[in-house]
Design an enzyme around this catalytic site. Structure first.
Site, PDB file in Angstrom:
ATOM      1  N   GLY A 196     -48.441 -33.414  34.708  1.00 35.56           N
ATOM      2  CA  GLY A 196     -47.041 -33.268  35.086  1.00 35.56           C
ATOM      3  C   GLY A 196     -46.483 -31.916  34.695  1.00 35.56           C
ATOM      4  N   PRO A 197     -45.265 -31.632  35.136  1.00 36.53           N
ATOM      5  CA  PRO A 197     -44.633 -30.344  34.867  1.00 36.53           C
ATOM      6  C   PRO A 197     -44.384 -30.129  33.371  1.00 36.53           C
ATOM      7  CG  PRO A 197     -43.359 -31.634  36.450  1.00 36.53           C
ATOM      8  CD  PRO A 197     -44.407 -32.530  35.923  1.00 36.53           C
ATOM      9  N   PRO A 198     -44.114 -28.899  32.984  1.00 38.04           N
ATOM     10  CA  PRO A 198     -43.866 -28.575  31.573  1.00 38.04           C
ATOM     11  C   PRO A 198     -42.667 -29.324  31.007  1.00 38.04           C
ATOM     12  CG  PRO A 198     -44.102 -26.567  32.876  1.00 38.04           C
ATOM     13  CD  PRO A 198     -44.056 -27.704  33.831  1.00 38.04           C
ATOM     14  N   GLY A 199     -42.767 -29.620  29.733  1.00 39.30           N
ATOM     15  CA  GLY A 199     -41.623 -30.184  29.024  1.00 39.30           C
ATOM     16  C   GLY A 199     -41.301 -31.619  29.365  1.00 39.30           C
ATOM     17  N   GLY A 208     -43.010 -34.168  28.175  1.00 41.65           N
ATOM     18  CA  GLY A 208     -43.380 -35.047  27.075  1.00 41.65           C
ATOM     19  C   GLY A 208     -44.840 -35.454  27.015  1.00 41.65           C
ATOM     20  N   LYS A 209     -45.706 -34.728  27.703  1.00 40.97           N
ATOM     21  CA  LYS A 209     -47.130 -35.097  27.699  1.00 40.97           C
ATOM     22  C   LYS A 209     -47.742 -34.952  26.314  1.00 40.97           C
ATOM     23  CE  LYS A 209     -48.069 -32.024  30.794  1.00 40.97           C
ATOM     24  NZ  LYS A 209     -46.687 -31.506  30.920  1.00 40.97           N
ATOM     25  N   THR A 210     -47.544 -33.767  25.752  1.00 39.79           N
ATOM     26  CA  THR A 210     -48.137 -33.537  24.438  1.00 39.79           C
ATOM     27  C   THR A 210     -47.537 -34.483  23.408  1.00 39.79           C
ATOM     28  OG1 THR A 210     -48.439 -31.220  24.998  1.00 39.79           O
ATOM     29  CG2 THR A 210     -48.588 -31.794  22.682  1.00 39.79           C
ATOM     30  N   SER A 232     -47.070 -28.660  53.507  1.00 41.99           N
ATOM     31  CA  SER A 232     -45.958 -29.597  53.588  1.00 41.99           C
ATOM     32  C   SER A 232     -44.639 -28.940  54.003  1.00 41.99           C
ATOM     33  CB  SER A 232     -45.782 -30.334  52.264  1.00 41.99           C
ATOM     34  OG  SER A 232     -45.282 -29.467  51.299  1.00 41.99           O
ATOM     35  N   LYS A 267     -40.571 -34.199  44.508  1.00 36.17           N
ATOM     36  CA  LYS A 267     -39.726 -33.519  45.489  1.00 36.17           C
ATOM     37  C   LYS A 267     -38.350 -34.181  45.587  1.00 36.17           C
ATOM     38  CE  LYS A 267     -43.543 -31.768  48.282  1.00 36.17           C
ATOM     39  NZ  LYS A 267     -44.344 -31.948  49.498  1.00 36.17           N
TER      40      LYS A 267
HETATM   41  N1  LIG Z   1     -39.044 -39.031  27.429  1.00 35.55           N
HETATM   42  C1  LIG Z   1     -38.798 -38.273  26.365  1.00 35.55           C
HETATM   43  N2  LIG Z   1     -38.155 -38.787  25.307  1.00 35.55           N
HETATM   44  C2  LIG Z   1     -37.904 -38.009  24.226  1.00 35.55           C
HETATM   45  N3  LIG Z   1     -38.254 -36.744  24.104  1.00 35.55           N
HETATM   46  C3  LIG Z   1     -38.907 -36.167  25.124  1.00 35.55           C
HETATM   47  C4  LIG Z   1     -39.215 -36.901  26.302  1.00 35.55           C
HETATM   48  N4  LIG Z   1     -39.868 -36.097  27.153  1.00 35.55           N
HETATM   49  C5  LIG Z   1     -39.970 -34.906  26.539  1.00 35.55           C
HETATM   50  N5  LIG Z   1     -39.400 -34.946  25.319  1.00 35.55           N
HETATM   51  C6  LIG Z   1     -39.327 -33.842  24.367  1.00 35.55           C
HETATM   52  O1  LIG Z   1     -39.422 -32.620  25.063  1.00 35.55           O
HETATM   53  C7  LIG Z   1     -40.195 -31.688  24.366  1.00 35.55           C
HETATM   54  C8  LIG Z   1     -41.267 -31.099  25.241  1.00 35.55           C
HETATM   55  O2  LIG Z   1     -42.270 -32.059  25.448  1.00 35.55           O
HETATM   56  P1  LIG Z   1     -43.830 -31.729  25.395  1.00 35.55           P
HETATM   57  O3  LIG Z   1     -44.104 -30.566  24.534  1.00 35.55           O
HETATM   58  O4  LIG Z   1     -44.563 -32.966  25.106  1.00 35.55           O
HETATM   59  O5  LIG Z   1     -44.033 -31.293  26.900  1.00 35.55           O
HETATM   60  P2  LIG Z   1     -45.390 -31.163  27.721  1.00 35.55           P
HETATM   61  O6  LIG Z   1     -45.312 -32.154  28.815  1.00 35.55           O
HETATM   62  O7  LIG Z   1     -46.541 -31.233  26.823  1.00 35.55           O
HETATM   63  O8  LIG Z   1     -45.202 -29.730  28.349  1.00 35.55           O
HETATM   64  P3  LIG Z   1     -46.337 -28.636  28.687  1.00 35.55           P
HETATM   65  O9  LIG Z   1     -46.946 -29.016  29.991  1.00 35.55           O
HETATM   66  O10 LIG Z   1     -45.518 -27.384  28.818  1.00 35.55           O
HETATM   67  O11 LIG Z   1     -47.269 -28.640  27.550  1.00 35.55           O
HETATM   68  C9  LIG Z   1     -40.761 -32.396  23.176  1.00 35.55           C
HETATM   69  O12 LIG Z   1     -40.048 -31.979  22.065  1.00 35.55           O
HETATM   70  C10 LIG Z   1     -40.528 -33.850  23.465  1.00 35.55           C
HETATM   71  O13 LIG Z   1     -40.289 -34.560  22.287  1.00 35.55           O
HETATM   72 MG   LIG Z   2     -47.886 -29.709  26.174  1.00 38.89          MG
END
Ligand SMILES: Nc1ncnc2c1ncn2[C@@H]1O[C@H](COP(=O)(O)OP(=O)(O)OP(=O)(O)O)[C@@H](O)[C@H]1O
Ligand SMILES: [Mg+2]
Length: 760
Positions: free
Chosen positions: A335-338, A340-342, A659, A702
């Site tokens: 999924g896209p950055p930020g 919450g994957k990590t 697309s 989208k």
């Molecule tokens: N559903 C959620 N509930 C609470 N906090 C969230 C949620 N989604 C994201 N966050 C917060 O947003 C921040 C960014 O999330 P994270 O670093 O896990 O992104 P990522 O998907 O790993 O991005 P990347 O692809 O850039 O590595 C984290 O501090 C995370 O705690």
């Molecule tokens: Mg990450």
């Protein structure tokens, strides 16, 4: 004034009272005048000498023994009848000064010379000779005997006629000699004591060795130490044999060689692997769900998949199913950055009671990073997996392979083979690190991979992954996340207390919509951070008193003016611009396709860094519009003698994919028909030459982007209609969806009715 035969002495100085033998012939002269000479330059003072003997040297050479009498100053010179140089000499015997002027210096001179002679190891004869001299001038001249004085110094001494001055000069010169001799002596002593010290140390070391042996503290004890550690490590058979083999080598080798230290490093690593350590795994799906909920808002789908995964494992364990190696899956969060994957990876570890280690693969360069270097390399080390296990301290941690999609691009060699092996449950119970060179069982590890895009993950890897998609959040979800997680976290980070600041949901929503445009919540968290930092500053500096309620004007003041606008209305006000929906590396996005026509040969110009697939779909679109002009109500003559230009801003970002087909068709049709595109409509879909609309990917992302950009209508391929199920309820309720199968339907929905322009 006497006239004497001049005898030049090259680089030699003879003083009064000296007896020397010179290899010259002097005829019948009784007195001669000896003058030092250096490279044809004469000293201006010489010595009048008496010839005491005439001798014959072997080989018919003649020589004279002479004795220095006193100094003389050379005057005019002229050759005599036989062609020899004779010189007028003003004779200058020493004038003896009153003793009171010399006594003191004399005493000092003698003392210095005594010391010198002592340092030189004189047997007493020279010092007796010096003691026998009483005349102060002659005493000073004894310095002339010294082998350490240079020619120039001796000439200087000779030319000093005044006795007191001469004595002073001699004393100074002798004192310099003394100092030099003392330094030389000290150096010699230092060197001597240095070698002695080494010998001493060597002896002490030998003694220490034997003492240590007596105490049982020799090399053998290092080996014993390792033996104990190996014992305690609980290694599997093969690893243990390997360890003992190396230990044997160490024992034979002795401790001090370089090879031995390499073996010790190797053993240290082998011991560092937590061979027998495991965390007690919690397989309780209810508990897991609680933990996941506590850490993250929303993401229902994701959480459900994870708990299901755990539930299955629990059942298998409870019912005593044997570990089926083929059944394991690698959870992959895409999924896209930020989004919450990590951070959800960390929650998985917490929920299952395992340790968590993150292994970032972005920027990993070659296979050796993962698998280690063979031990034959200088400075070889184990790969990242072994290091990850060491850091975890258990054999069953959650290892997050972060950014697997960033890996292929800059890899050398074929490291994906290593990753494949790691991730393949059928093989990873016998993973072999090049450095350790023993089998490692990775089957207990729970691997979780993350990526922004599935496209760039190498195919064979993708095949082994169970993919969970993170599509990004709706505005409402973002507000909920901000309220529940980001806001409290930033309050704490900025040193505030929860009761000191408050913000209403509608203000939060404005921050989300007008200051961020992203699929995830990173930017949002940063903006909230800024907001709270400024609030904290105000409270700390006394310009505000807690509790502070952040209203819209305060927010605007802190964050500046609005950063993002809903552009669709302004952009699509003229014919020839259509709003498309796309998915990029950072999530869904809205893009505007612009078409323009100009005089020309019917060609097509494309700009905006379009990929090949996108260029082709632009050609297809143009051909379609042209061949169906009449049906679309477009004047066919509009194509004649004209050239078309299609541009997709922002020009700096590369774009590709089929697309955008419907969007390009719509832009061209709008341009030629003069009917603008409705500003509430966003569209996506591939187009065929026949005008059929084919399905596309990433619909959820989208639609979320369309929603965030303020669009209310989405045109989508009919075959994608089932994907709408995945949308969050609030978004689905707020938007209208138009599934279509053909381009005519698209244009029907997208373009303003005929004549609107005229009416307007
Ligand atoms: N559903 C959620 N509930 C609470 N906090 C969230 C949620 N989604 C994201 N966050 C917060 O947003 C921040 C960014 O999330 P994270 O670093 O896990 O992104 P990522 O998907 O790993 O991005 P990347 O692809 O850039 O590595 C984290 O501090 C995370 O705690
Ligand atoms: Mg990450």
């Amino acid at each position: 004034m006497t006239k004497l035969r001049l005898v030049p002495l090259d680089d030699t100085v003879v003083f009064p009272n000296m007896d020397v033998t010179l290899p010259i012939s002097v005829g019948d002269d009784e007195l001669i005048f000896l003058v030092p000479r250096h490279e044809q330059e004469y000293a201006n003072v010489g010595v009048v000498a008496r010839v005491t003997n005439r001798v014959r040297l072997p080989g018919r050479m003649k020589a004279v023994a002479v004795s220095g009498l006193h100094r003389g100053i050379a005057g005019a010179a002229s050759p005599d009848g036989e062609g020899r140089l004779r010189v007028e000499v003003e004779e200058r015997p020493d004038v003896i000064p009153p003793p009171i002027r010399t006594e003191q210096i004399e005493r000092e001179y003698r003392a210095v010379v005594e010391e010198i002679l002592e340092l030189r190891g004189d047997d007493g004869r020279i010092s007796a000779f010096v003691r026998s001299i009483t005349a102060p001038g002659a005493l000073a001249d004894t310095a002339g005997y010294s082998p350490d004085l240079t020619f120039e110094q001796k000439v200087q001494l000779l030319q000093t006629l005044d006795v007191v001055e001469r004595l002073e000069l001699a004393t100074r010169l002798q004192r310099e000699r003394l100092a030099e001799l003392q330094v030389r002596k000290r150096i010699r002593e230092d060197v001597e004591s240095g070698t002695q010290k080494q010998q001493r140390e060597y002896l002490l070391r030998r003694q220490m060795d034997s003492i240590r042996k007596e105490l049982g503290e020799d090399d053998a004890s290092v080996v014993d130490e390792y033996r104990k550690k190996i014992e305690a490590a609980g290694m599997p058979e093969a690893a243990r044999e390997q360890a003992e083999r190396e230990l044997g080598r160490l024992e034979r080798m002795g401790e001090s060689t370089g090879e031995a230290s390499m073996i010790r490093t190797y053993l240290d690593w082998l011991i560092a692997v937590p061979w027998s350590q495991r965390s007690e795994e919690r397989l309780d799906p209810v508990h897991a769900r609680e933990v996941l909920d506590a850490d993250h808002a929303g993401l229902d789908d994701v959480k459900k998949r994870i708990t299901e995964h755990l539930a299955v494992r629990k059942l298998r364990v409870d019912r005593g199913f044997k570990d089926d190696r083929k059944a394991g899956v690698i959870l992959t969060l895409i999924g896209p950055p930020g989004t919450g994957k990590t951070s959800i990876g960390e929650s998985i570890a917490r929920a299952t009671g395992r340790k968590f280690v993150r292994m970032s693969l972005g920027g990993v360069r070659d296979e050796a990073e993962i698998r280690g270097h063979r031990r034959t390399y200088i400075g070889a080390l184990p790969g990242r997996l072994v290091r990850a296990l060491r850091d975890a301290g258990t054999m069953n941690p959650v290892i997050m392979l972060d950014e697997v999609d960033k890996v292929g691009a800059d890899w050398r060699g074929d490291p994906s083979a290593a990753l494949l092996e790691v991730l393949d449950p059928a093989q990873n119970h016998s993973f072999r690190d090049h450095y350790l060179d023993v089998e490692l069982d990775l089957s207990q590890v729970l691997f979780v991979a993350t990526a922004n895009l599935a496209d760039t993950i190498p195919g064979p890897l993708l095949d082994r992954m169970e993919i969970i998609r993170f599509d990004g959040y709706t505005i409402a979800e973002k507000v909920a996340i901000a309220r529940g997680y980001l806001w409290p976290r930033q309050i704490e980070r900025n040193g505030l207390r929860p009761e000191e600041v408050a913000i209403d949901d509608d203000v939060l929503q404005i921050v989300t919509m007008e200051y961020t445009r992203e699929a995830g919540v990173r930017q949002l968290e940063r903006e909230l951070g800024t907001l709270l930092r400024k609030t904290a500053t105000r409270i700390a500096s006394g310009t505000a008193t807690a509790p502070v309620r952040l209203d819209l004007p305060t927010v605007r003041e802190a964050l500046g003016r609005q950063k993002f606008y809903s552009e669709a209305a302004a952009r699509t006000a003229v014919p020839g611009v259509a709003t498309g929906l796309a998915v990029t590396g950072v999530g869904g996005d809205v893009l505007f396709v612009e078409a323009a026509a100009m005089a020309g040969g019917g060609g097509l110009v494309l700009t905006g860094q379009l990929g090949d697939v996108m260029k082709e779909s632009a050609r297809i679109a143009l051909t379609y519009v042209r061949s169906h002009a009449r049906a679309l109500g477009i004047d066919e003559r509009g194509f004649e003698g004209r050239e078309f230009h299609i541009h997709v801003p922002a020009g700096a970002i590369p774009k590709d994919g089929p697309s955008a087909g419907v969007t390009i068709v719509t832009a061209i049709a709008s341009l030629l028909s003069g009917r603008p595109v409705k500003h509430t409509v966003g569209m996506t879909g591939e187009v065929t030459l026949q005008g059929r609309v084919l399905p596309i990917g990433g619909l959820k992302q989208k639609v979320l982007a369309a929603h965030a950009a303020g669009l209310t209508d989405v045109i989508l391929p009919e075959r994608n209609a089932p994907d709408l199920e995945e949308l969050p309820g609030d978004v689905r309720d707020k938007m209208r969806f138009h599934p279509v199968t053909s381009v005519e339907q698209v244009l029907d929905i997208a373009l303003e009715p005929d004549g609107v322009l005229l009416a307007a």
